[in-house]
Design an enzyme around this catalytic site. Structure first.
Site, PDB file in Angstrom:
ATOM      1  N   CYS A   1      -7.891  -1.892  -4.695  1.00 19.81           N
ATOM      2  CA  CYS A   1      -6.484  -1.507  -4.504  1.00 19.81           C
ATOM      3  C   CYS A   1      -5.589  -2.746  -4.603  1.00 19.81           C
ATOM      4  CB  CYS A   1      -6.280  -0.851  -3.145  1.00 19.81           C
ATOM      5  SG  CYS A   1      -6.568   0.924  -3.138  1.00 19.81           S
TER       6      CYS A   1
ATOM      7  N   ARG B   1     -13.202  -0.529  -2.089  1.00 17.93           N
ATOM      8  CA  ARG B   1     -11.996   0.290  -2.333  1.00 17.93           C
ATOM      9  C   ARG B   1     -10.730  -0.527  -2.076  1.00 17.93           C
ATOM     10  NH1 ARG B   1      -9.968   3.506  -5.562  1.00 17.93           N
ATOM     11  NH2 ARG B   1      -8.917   1.525  -5.665  1.00 17.93           N
TER      12      ARG B   1
ATOM     13  N   HIS C   1       0.989   5.147  -1.405  1.00 12.84           N
ATOM     14  CA  HIS C   1       0.306   5.979  -0.414  1.00 12.84           C
ATOM     15  C   HIS C   1       1.155   6.286   0.809  1.00 12.84           C
ATOM     16  CE1 HIS C   1      -3.469   5.908  -2.580  1.00 12.84           C
ATOM     17  NE2 HIS C   1      -3.375   4.596  -2.712  1.00 12.84           N
TER      18      HIS C   1
ATOM     19  N   CYS D   1       0.851  -1.201   0.000  1.00 12.68           N
ATOM     20  CA  CYS D   1       0.000   0.000   0.000  1.00 12.68           C
ATOM     21  C   CYS D   1       0.882   1.246   0.000  1.00 12.68           C
ATOM     22  CB  CYS D   1      -0.895   0.046   1.239  1.00 12.68           C
ATOM     23  SG  CYS D   1      -1.914  -1.406   1.496  1.00 12.68           S
TER      24      CYS D   1
END
Lengths: 276, 205
Positions: free
Chosen positions: A237, A233, A189, A185
């Site tokens: 992802c 979501r 991010h 992730c």
């Protein structure tokens, strides 16, 4: 003297001007794309199609359903049976009756199975809609429930040891590198001010970025004609991260949502938002 | 008696503390177990995608800490050894194909056709040709890659190797290891290398 200089270097001046024009054109193209998206959002904000999901969600909440023919008005989202206002700002949280930390969607599933008597297989037949005939009750219910937290601050607690553990596991998952592409992730991010193509990426490890992202989901996705939830979501992802399928309502999904929600504490909830 | 009684809450709180104050390695083990039970194989993305190699494991371990130089050196050495250069010695393919590969975002996702196209999606993270304005900023700009570094054999070899296995040159790079993980074929890596290194490529105009 100045006219001499001016005559001596027209080529350089022209090249410099061209370079600046090109740089300006690139900047304009990029700014205008995000500006246009912002304008589009603004124009549609009064008529966010999410309202259609909210209306159906309210019906589903109040309808007597399942073998036990009860409505979800007996469902405790954490603030007491049937209390919806502000509930989303306190989720995920530990529920003693299930002895488990749950996010909104997992809690709804729990209420459907234990209170309405619907089998888990039936309840989870369609967890994500297709923007067409295939509709998800979770998307509709989530839209209606989160809408009633608008204007309220995210306030997720880490009081129970299982809440703390969920947060810590979620944090580990956030930094877990794997798959064919070595992505985690945090690859996309974990830093401020980055983008993929022209899409701005929120830094989910910092309050500001986590707040911007978390307080706008669930959201109506224009490109999909569908109301999308936080479970969707994350699933999408991980698809792009080249990971396998994140199971709906799994402990891992809840842990990661706990990590993101807690990092967003203090942010004012504004969803369901309108997204590209 | 008083002192003995007062010990009890301390012991209880210590025991309770054990439940929530699990060590970092205990949480890591729990996170891995949680992930194994929280994902399912789908399409071409099997559960083995969650199995980390040594590089992925170390980069995860140090994700929020400074990578010690000796660990970085170990990662780079191990990855350098994986790079296979083309047997024919030709490192530059067709930059036009390279541009298509740089634009292509599909490949390896559970939603992708396993027989369908696989790209490198370079533009997701890098500025490359000046004509493409829709580029990301996770990686550095590659515009004028060859022109600014020179077109020599060493730079060609570096560019090819970097695409093949980025961690050989920068431990825990955000960039996928396209050759090491068989994302791209040898010919595709040659084509992308040409996009960066061919003097005729728009990258170097």
């Amino acid at each position: 003297m100045s006219s001499m200089t001016g005559r001596a270097r027209p080529g350089i001046v022209a090249a410099f001007a061209l370079g600046c024009a090109l740089a300006a054109a690139i900047a304009t193209a990029q700014n205008s794309t995000s500006d246009e998206i912002a304008k589009y959002r603004e124009a549609l904000q009064d008529g966010n199609p999410a309202e259609l999901w909210e209306a159906r969600g309210e019906e589903l909440w109040k309808q007597k359903r399942g073998p036990k023919a009860v409505s979800l008005e007996t469902c405790d989202l954490g603030l007491g049976p049937g209390v919806v206002k502000g509930a989303y700002t306190r989720l995920p949280r530990y529920f003693a009756d299930a002895d488990r930390v749950m996010d909104l969607e997992t809690r709804l599933l729990w209420c459907m199975t234990t209170q309405q008597g619907i089998s888990e297989a039936d309840a989870t037949k369609t967890v994500f809609g297709d923007g067409n005939a295939k509709r998800s009750d979770f998307e509709a219910l989530a839209a209606w429930i989160v809408e009633q937290s608008q204007g309220m601050k995210m306030n997720v607690a880490l009081d129970h040891p299982k809440e703390v553990e969920a947060y810590r596991i979620g944090e580990k998952m956030f930094y877990y590198r794997g798959g064919s592409h070595d992505f985690a992730c945090t690859t996309c991010h974990g830093e401020d001010g980055k983008r993929i193509r022209l899409q701005d990426l929120p830094n989910l490890t910092q309050p500001a970025g986590a707040q911007v992202a978390y307080t706008t989901w669930p959201a109506y996705r224009v490109s999909q004609g569908e109301l999308r939830t936080m479970q969707w979501r994350l699933n999408d992802c991980f698809r792009q991260q080249r990971f396998p399928n994140l199971k709906f309502g799994s402990d891992g999904s809840i842990a990661l949502i706990m990590f993101l929600a807690r990092n967003a504490n203090g942010g004012v909830y504004t969803g369901p938002a309108l997204k590209r | 008696m008083m002192t003995r009684l007062s010990i009890i809450p301390v012991v209880i709180s210590l025991l309770a503390g054990c439940a929530s104050n699990a060590s970092d390695s205990e949480i890591t083990a729990k996170a891995v177990a949680t992930m194994k039970s929280s994902f399912s194989a789908r399409g071409q993305a099997g559960m083995d995608r969650l199995d980390q190699d040594e590089t992925q494991r170390l980069c995860t371990d140090y994700a929020t800490r400074k990578l010690p130089p000796e660990v970085a050196a170990r990662i780079e050495k191990a990855n350098l050894e994986t790079i296979r250069y083309p047997a024919d010695g030709m490192l530059l393919g067709d930059w036009k194909n390279g541009e298509k590969i740089a634009q292509e975002g599909r490949g390896k996702q559970f939603s992708d056709d396993p027989q369908g196209p696989v790209g490198a999606n370079c533009y997701a993270c890098h500025r490359i040709t000046p004509q493409e304005l829709s580029y990301g900023t996770i990686g550095p700009s590659l515009y004028q890659f060859g022109k600014s570094r020179g077109y020599g054999a060493e730079i060609q070899k570096y560019a090819y190797g970097k695409i093949f296995n980025a961690d050989a040159f920068a431990a825990c790079s955000n960039m996928p290891r396209f050759g090491q993980h068989n994302i791209l074929t040898e010919q595709q890596i040659k084509d992308v290398t040409a996009l960066l290194m061919d003097p005729k490529s728009p990258v170097n105009q």
